[in-house]
Design a protein around this motif. Structure first.
Motif, PDB file in Angstrom:
ATOM      1  N   ALA A 267     -22.521  71.923 -35.395  1.00  0.00           N
ATOM      2  CA  ALA A 267     -23.339  70.978 -36.144  1.00  0.00           C
ATOM      3  C   ALA A 267     -24.805  71.284 -35.879  1.00  0.00           C
ATOM      4  O   ALA A 267     -25.165  71.791 -34.812  1.00  0.00           O
TER       5      ALA A 267
ATOM      6  N   ILE B 165     -28.973  69.774 -36.837  1.00  0.00           N
ATOM      7  CA  ILE B 165     -29.915  68.887 -37.494  1.00  0.00           C
ATOM      8  C   ILE B 165     -31.266  69.598 -37.483  1.00  0.00           C
ATOM      9  O   ILE B 165     -31.769  69.997 -36.430  1.00  0.00           O
TER      10      ILE B 165
ATOM     11  N   THR C  64     -28.756  67.825 -42.092  1.00  0.00           N
ATOM     12  CA  THR C  64     -27.633  68.096 -41.202  1.00  0.00           C
ATOM     13  C   THR C  64     -26.662  69.097 -41.833  1.00  0.00           C
ATOM     14  O   THR C  64     -26.555  69.220 -43.054  1.00  0.00           O
TER      15      THR C  64
ATOM     16  N   TYR D 227     -22.577  70.747 -40.922  1.00  0.00           N
ATOM     17  CA  TYR D 227     -21.367  70.707 -40.100  1.00  0.00           C
ATOM     18  C   TYR D 227     -20.455  71.855 -40.495  1.00  0.00           C
ATOM     19  O   TYR D 227     -20.342  72.183 -41.681  1.00  0.00           O
TER      20      TYR D 227
ATOM     21  N   THR E 150     -20.532  63.754 -35.820  1.00  0.00           N
ATOM     22  CA  THR E 150     -21.813  63.347 -36.371  1.00  0.00           C
ATOM     23  C   THR E 150     -22.927  63.732 -35.397  1.00  0.00           C
ATOM     24  O   THR E 150     -22.867  63.374 -34.211  1.00  0.00           O
TER      25      THR E 150
ATOM     26  N   SER F 281     -26.951  63.493 -34.394  1.00  0.00           N
ATOM     27  CA  SER F 281     -28.095  62.607 -34.572  1.00  0.00           C
ATOM     28  C   SER F 281     -29.144  62.930 -33.517  1.00  0.00           C
ATOM     29  O   SER F 281     -28.879  63.697 -32.583  1.00  0.00           O
TER      30      SER F 281
END
Length: 118
Positions: free
Chosen positions: A50, A52, A58, A60, A69, A71
């Motif tokens: 992943a 960001i 983002t 994946y 997820t 963050s």
């Protein structure tokens, strides 16, 4: 000197959840770095799980899409990976990565082990 320190790994049963954290120390602005979580399973190559980007976009990998997820908290200089519905195939050492596009500088953490028994 920038350092990335991962935490939050451990042993979890299939279907369970873990939240990984990556904290940056030193002179470091998340807004200037693309942050990624990579993993490396025994006998396999390290792979991007992943990411960001500096502008908040983002990405994946197909293997974790819908379950993980990513963050970030800019004030805490931290990036997180919430991992749900964990599978044995998720077993790996997870590494935090920071890439500063302005000068192509790359930083790596030392990794945190996630084990999901079969």
């Amino acid at each position: 000197q920038v350092q990335l320190v991962e935490s939050g790994g451990g042993l979890v049963q299939p279907g369970g959840s873990l939240r990984l954290s990556c904290a940056a120390s030193g002179t470091f602005l998340l807004s200037r770095h693309d942050m990624g979580w990579y993993r490396q399973a025994p006998g396999k190559q390290r792979e991007l799980v992943a990411q960001i980007t500096s502008d908040g976009s983002t990405y994946y990998s197909d293997s974790v899409k819908g379950r993980f997820t990513i963050s970030r908290d800019q004030a805490k200089k931290s990036v997180f990976l919430q991992m749900n519905s964990l599978k044995p195939d998720d077993t790996a050492v997870y590494f935090c990565n920071a890439h500063r596009s302005a000068d192509d500088r790359i930083y790596w953490g030392t990794g945190t082990l996630v084990t999901v028994p079969s």
